[in-house]
Write an enzyme that holds these catalytic residues in place. Structure first.
Site, PDB file in Angstrom:
ATOM      1  N   LYS A 203      19.106  18.282 -12.388  1.00  0.00           N
ATOM      2  CA  LYS A 203      18.176  17.184 -12.221  1.00  0.00           C
ATOM      3  C   LYS A 203      18.303  16.028 -13.385  1.00  0.00           C
ATOM      4  O   LYS A 203      18.690  16.393 -14.466  1.00  0.00           O
ATOM      5  CB  LYS A 203      16.673  17.912 -12.677  1.00  0.00           C
TER       6      LYS A 203
ATOM      7  N   HIS B  25       0.886  -0.966  -0.029  1.00  0.00           N
ATOM      8  CA  HIS B  25      -0.089   0.142  -0.030  1.00  0.00           C
ATOM      9  C   HIS B  25       0.957   1.373  -0.028  1.00  0.00           C
ATOM     10  O   HIS B  25       0.255   2.183   0.366  1.00  0.00           O
ATOM     11  CB  HIS B  25      -1.017  -0.101   1.249  1.00  0.00           C
TER      12      HIS B  25
ATOM     13  N   GLU C 172      11.130   5.257 -17.790  1.00  0.00           N
ATOM     14  CA  GLU C 172      10.035   5.993 -18.373  1.00  0.00           C
ATOM     15  C   GLU C 172       9.554   5.315 -19.738  1.00  0.00           C
ATOM     16  O   GLU C 172       8.525   5.213 -20.282  1.00  0.00           O
ATOM     17  CB  GLU C 172      10.190   7.118 -18.391  1.00  0.00           C
TER      18      GLU C 172
ATOM     19  N   SER D 116      16.035  18.220 -16.939  1.00  0.00           N
ATOM     20  CA  SER D 116      15.232  19.396 -17.148  1.00  0.00           C
ATOM     21  C   SER D 116      15.806  20.702 -18.072  1.00  0.00           C
ATOM     22  O   SER D 116      16.892  20.778 -17.966  1.00  0.00           O
ATOM     23  CB  SER D 116      14.892  19.994 -15.747  1.00  0.00           C
TER      24      SER D 116
END
Length: 463
Positions: free
Chosen positions: A320, A184, A327, A314
């Site tokens: 970053k 969870h 992905e 980015s």
């Protein structure tokens, strides 16, 4: 230019082109995807045509001079030549007739050239009478789809085996790295990073079996069924011979269906393949997303994995770095799931003796196999092989977790364990510190209960 005609009329064809009038009509009629035919499929259809020519020569129907020229032309296409001569759109009306005739025209014109005759001399070698002898689009086209899928299936299972093998290596390498499991998205009980990697490998191995099982469902072919599966214009000896020849050419165990009419009008085997690809995609999405979560941070996330840095993340935030390889695996898998729906609609929309929607099935199945194969290899090469665990962070989460109290249930009971967990949560103190302060267990026993070996394997520790 040369002039060619069909029963609809006459068109001019560029003289250097090996395709002919029916291919030109397809170019005019179908401008849908902007894509070209899959190269593996072009070569698969050439294998089917080679098998048909050899079988027709064996039965004596096809003149050997013509037949051998057609076989030579097919072999050249199988070897990767003349691929640019297949300009028709993969998605088209006509159940693949334009693709079949594109192949027949290229084979005929190349065979004419081999024999020293000018292109378009269809009175000598005809796309319909010779290249398509004892065939119909309705048996040659679906058989070529199956040949292509079998070929691509080997590529996909090899890529999945590559992934599973590397995950198994990580499972062994990380077998002593204790970390917190989560259910969870909440802290659960300890697990090792190696156990997690092993679970991903197991799921991928299961996907390989699914893909293999689905390949078995498409090894029955309908060659010789011609238009509707009744075998009109095809001799029984040809039907036996063409399956045998196709096995020799492909090295795959293709067999003539015991009910060729069924094999002509039902395409449910393609659903088996598509479903296996969708299931595989779901397994890969789960794995990729776990990697993304474990690599989140690096300062404000879980930060349990260090992924290889592949590109700046980015255009505005300096420094970053994003998990772009995980992905892209996700996105390739999403497309496979969407393709499965298109295949399903195509399969259910066949009427009577033919499913005319086979082009959309082929297009999406081929793309799905290509996407999965490429994305899986990208994931292994650009992420998994260079993966590094953050051992210190994994141990820190274990030390801070209250979930380890679950291991104490056989020793102090659920109620007492719940009280300890609440106190640890409230005070922010480590659960170990609270237990020792209350003198509920000796330090030696507590160390043994909370050891990686004891907390990540079946069994109960006794004093």
């Amino acid at each position: 230019m040369r002039k060619e005609h069909d029963f609809l009329g006459e068109l001019e064809v560029p003289d250097e082109a090996y395709y002919g009038v029916q291919t030109l009509r397809a170019i005019e009629n179908f401008s849908i995807t902007g894509s070209r035919l899959d190269v593996d499929f072009i070569q698969a259809l050439a294998k089917v045509k080679k098998a048909a020519a050899q079988a027709n020569m064996e039965t004596g129907r096809l003149d050997k001079r013509i037949g051998n020229a057609l076989v030579e032309a097919a072999e050249e296409i199988i070897d990767g030549k003349f691929i640019d001569q297949f300009p028709v759109d993969p998605i088209q009306g006509g159940a693949g007739t334009s693709i079949n005739m594109n192949m027949n025209e290229v084979l005929s014109n190349r065979a004419l050239e081999i024999l020293g005759e000018p292109k378009g001399s269809y009175d000598i070698i005809s796309p319909n009478n010779h290249a398509n002898m004892a065939q119909s689009t309705n048996d040659a086209f679906p058989t070529a789809i199956k040949v292509c899928l079998t070929h691509k299936g080997h590529k996909l299972t090899a890529a999945l085996d590559y992934l599973a093998t590397e995950l198994e290596k990580k499972a062994e390498e990380y077998k002593d790295i204790l970390k917190m499991a989560r259910t969870h998205l909440q802290d659960a009980v300890p697990i090792t990073l190696g156990q997690e990697m092993g679970s991903y490998a197991s799921a991928v191995r299961r996907s390989i079996k699914r893909v293999g099982w689905s390949m078995d469902s498409i090894r029955l072919i309908n060659m010789g069924g011609t238009a509707v599966g009744t075998g009109l214009n095809a001799e029984p000896a040809y039907i036996k011979a063409v399956a045998r020849k196709l096995r020799e050419i492909t090295g795959e165990n293709f067999e003539t269906s015991t009910n060729i009419i069924d094999a002509t009008n039902n395409t449910d085997g393609f659903v088996d393949v598509s479903s296996a690809l969708k299931n595989t995609a779901l397994v890969l999405i789960k794995m990729a997303n776990d990697f993304r979560l474990m690599a989140s941070g690096p300062r404000c996330g879980l930060n349990e994995l260090n992924l290889p840095k592949r590109q700046p993340g980015s255009s505005i935030m300096p420094g970053k770095v994003n998990p772009v390889i995980a992905e892209v695996l996700d996105q390739a898998c999403y497309q496979v799931i969407g393709n499965d729906l298109a295949v399903s609609f195509g399969v259910e929309n066949g009427q009577f003796e033919l499913n005319v929607m086979e082009p959309i099935m082929a297009y999406n199945l081929f793309n799905s196999m290509n996407y999965l194969t490429n994305a899986v290899r990208t994931f292994v090469d650009k992420l998994l092989i260079g993966l590094e665990p953050n051992r210190e962070q994994c141990q820190q989460w274990v030390d801070r977790s209250v979930g380890v109290v679950t291991a104490l249930l056989p020793h102090i009971g659920y109620e007492q364990s719940a009280i300890l967990a609440k106190e640890a949560y409230t005070t922010g103190r480590p659960i170990r510190e609270v237990i020792l302060e209350k003198q509920l267990l000796t330090k030696e026993l507590l160390d043994h209960i909370m050891s990686p070996e004891q907390m990540t394997h079946p069994g109960i520790t006794h004093e």
